[in-house]
Design a protein around this motif. Structure first.
Motif, short mmCIF file in Angstrom:
data_model
loop_
_atom_site.label_atom_id
_atom_site.label_comp_id
_atom_site.label_asym_id
_atom_site.label_seq_id
_atom_site.Cartn_x
_atom_site.Cartn_y
_atom_site.Cartn_z
N PRO A 73 9.50 -1.65 4.68
CA PRO A 73 8.45 -1.03 5.48
C PRO A 73 7.04 -1.23 4.93
O PRO A 73 6.08 -1.29 5.70
CB PRO A 73 8.83 0.46 5.49
CG PRO A 73 9.66 0.66 4.28
CD PRO A 73 10.37 -0.66 4.05
N SER A 74 6.91 -1.35 3.62
CA SER A 74 5.58 -1.42 3.02
C SER A 74 4.98 -2.82 3.06
O SER A 74 3.78 -2.98 2.86
CB SER A 74 5.64 -0.97 1.57
OG SER A 74 6.36 -1.89 0.79
N VAL A 104 2.66 4.18 9.18
CA VAL A 104 3.64 3.10 9.09
C VAL A 104 3.36 2.17 10.26
O VAL A 104 3.48 2.58 11.42
CB VAL A 104 5.07 3.66 9.13
CG1 VAL A 104 6.08 2.52 9.03
CG2 VAL A 104 5.29 4.69 8.03
N MET A 105 2.97 0.94 9.96
CA MET A 105 2.54 0.00 11.00
C MET A 105 3.36 -1.28 10.91
O MET A 105 3.64 -1.77 9.82
CB MET A 105 1.06 -0.30 10.83
CG MET A 105 0.19 0.95 10.81
SD MET A 105 -1.54 0.60 10.44
CE MET A 105 -2.05 -0.02 12.02
N ARG A 106 3.70 -1.81 12.08
CA ARG A 106 4.42 -3.08 12.19
C ARG A 106 3.80 -3.86 13.35
O ARG A 106 3.57 -3.31 14.41
CB ARG A 106 5.90 -2.84 12.45
CG ARG A 106 6.61 -2.10 11.32
CD ARG A 106 8.07 -1.88 11.64
NE ARG A 106 8.83 -3.11 11.57
CZ ARG A 106 9.38 -3.62 10.47
NH1 ARG A 106 9.27 -2.99 9.33
NH2 ARG A 106 10.06 -4.74 10.51
N GLY A 107 3.57 -5.14 13.12
CA GLY A 107 3.01 -5.98 14.17
C GLY A 107 1.99 -6.95 13.61
O GLY A 107 1.91 -7.16 12.40
N GLY A 108 1.19 -7.52 14.47
CA GLY A 108 0.14 -8.45 14.05
C GLY A 108 -1.06 -7.66 13.58
O GLY A 108 -1.86 -7.20 14.40
N LEU A 109 -1.21 -7.50 12.28
CA LEU A 109 -2.23 -6.64 11.71
C LEU A 109 -3.20 -7.43 10.85
O LEU A 109 -2.82 -8.43 10.24
CB LEU A 109 -1.57 -5.56 10.84
CG LEU A 109 -0.45 -4.76 11.49
CD1 LEU A 109 0.34 -3.99 10.43
CD2 LEU A 109 -1.01 -3.82 12.53
N GLU A 120 -1.19 -9.05 7.97
CA GLU A 120 0.02 -8.32 7.60
C GLU A 120 0.94 -8.21 8.80
O GLU A 120 0.49 -8.22 9.94
CB GLU A 120 -0.33 -6.89 7.15
CG GLU A 120 -1.28 -6.79 5.97
CD GLU A 120 -0.60 -7.01 4.62
OE1 GLU A 120 0.61 -7.30 4.59
OE2 GLU A 120 -1.29 -6.90 3.61
N ALA A 121 2.24 -8.06 8.53
CA ALA A 121 3.22 -7.81 9.58
C ALA A 121 3.82 -6.42 9.43
O ALA A 121 4.33 -5.85 10.38
CB ALA A 121 4.33 -8.86 9.54
N ARG A 122 3.77 -5.87 8.20
CA ARG A 122 4.36 -4.56 7.91
C ARG A 122 3.54 -3.90 6.82
O ARG A 122 3.28 -4.51 5.78
CB ARG A 122 5.79 -4.71 7.40
CG ARG A 122 6.74 -5.32 8.39
CD ARG A 122 8.08 -5.75 7.79
NE ARG A 122 7.95 -7.07 7.16
CZ ARG A 122 7.97 -7.30 5.86
NH1 ARG A 122 8.15 -6.33 5.01
NH2 ARG A 122 7.84 -8.52 5.38
N VAL A 123 3.11 -2.66 7.03
CA VAL A 123 2.36 -1.92 6.01
C VAL A 123 2.66 -0.43 6.12
O VAL A 123 3.03 0.07 7.17
CB VAL A 123 0.83 -2.12 6.12
CG1 VAL A 123 0.42 -3.55 5.87
CG2 VAL A 123 0.29 -1.62 7.43
N VAL A 124 2.44 0.25 5.00
CA VAL A 124 2.38 1.71 4.97
C VAL A 124 1.02 2.03 4.37
O VAL A 124 0.75 1.70 3.21
CB VAL A 124 3.52 2.35 4.14
CG1 VAL A 124 3.35 3.87 4.09
CG2 VAL A 124 4.88 1.99 4.73
N LEU A 125 0.16 2.63 5.20
CA LEU A 125 -1.20 2.94 4.76
C LEU A 125 -1.30 4.40 4.32
O LEU A 125 -0.65 5.28 4.89
CB LEU A 125 -2.19 2.66 5.89
CG LEU A 125 -2.21 1.21 6.39
CD1 LEU A 125 -3.24 1.06 7.51
CD2 LEU A 125 -2.49 0.23 5.27
N CYS A 126 -2.14 4.63 3.33
CA CYS A 126 -2.35 5.96 2.79
C CYS A 126 -3.03 6.85 3.83
O CYS A 126 -3.98 6.43 4.49
CB CYS A 126 -3.23 5.86 1.54
SG CYS A 126 -3.64 7.46 0.81
N TYR A 136 -3.51 0.84 1.12
CA TYR A 136 -2.06 0.95 1.08
C TYR A 136 -1.64 2.22 0.35
O TYR A 136 -2.28 2.64 -0.62
CB TYR A 136 -1.45 -0.27 0.39
CG TYR A 136 -1.89 -1.57 1.01
CD1 TYR A 136 -1.29 -2.02 2.18
CD2 TYR A 136 -2.90 -2.33 0.45
CE1 TYR A 136 -1.70 -3.21 2.77
CE2 TYR A 136 -3.32 -3.51 1.04
CZ TYR A 136 -2.72 -3.95 2.20
OH TYR A 136 -3.13 -5.12 2.78
N CYS A 137 -0.54 2.81 0.77
CA CYS A 137 0.02 3.98 0.09
C CYS A 137 0.69 3.52 -1.20
O CYS A 137 1.37 2.50 -1.22
CB CYS A 137 1.02 4.69 1.00
SG CYS A 137 1.72 6.17 0.24
#
Length: 154
Positions: A73-74, A104-109, A120-126, A136-137
């Motif tokens: 996920p991150s 929690v984000m998924r997609g064309g970022l 990015e394709a997958r991130v967990v942001l603080c 990022y978290c």
């Protein structure tokens, strides 16, 4: 299989470890790992924390390795197939706020942070502002409650 680490100074890009296999290369950015354990549960023959190197990309078929890496996920884990193709982001892009505030984000970022813009394709942001790895978290603040890492809650 090679295991390369790219070290970084505080003003440079983050440290990235690269595990090269014949069919796929897996990269790992330790500061972004939130220990969701999707990798070690998904393909323990490839991802094994008790061994060095802990990632053996050739221990499973490249498509399976890519599938498990996409569960991270991150975005700490990424992959690059030997055929030159790239990870395709989820469509549509999704954003989910955890109960404690992480995004929690998924997609064309395109994430802008201390190191500039990063696709990015997958991130967990603080969500609390306490992360030392903004945006990022890094589980250093109140937005990183343990139950927020429940697999499958995307």
């Amino acid at each position: 299989m090679t295991d390369r680490t790219t070290e970084s100074a505080p003003d440079e890009k983050p440290k990235l470890k690269e595990y090269e296999g014949e069919g796929i290369t897996v990269t790992f950015e330790p500061r972004r790992c939130l220990h969701a354990a999707e990798c070690v549960h998904g393909l323990p023959e490839v991802f094994d924390l008790s061994r060095r190197p802990w990632v053996l990309p050739d221990a499973a078929e490249a498509g399976l390795v890519a599938e498990v890496v996409r569960r991270c996920p991150s975005g700490a884990l990424r992959y690059h197939p030997a055929d030159g193709s790239v990870e395709h982001p989820d469509i549509p892009t999704t954003v989910r706020r955890t109960p404690s505030g992480q995004l929690v984000m998924r997609g064309g970022l395109l994430v802008t942070g201390a190191y500039g813009d990063r696709p990015e394709a997958r991130v967990v942001l603080c969500g609390c502002g306490a992360s030392g790895n903004q945006p990022y978290c890094d589980h250093s603040g109140p937005c990183a409650e343990p139950d927020d890492d429940v697999p499958g809650r995307r």
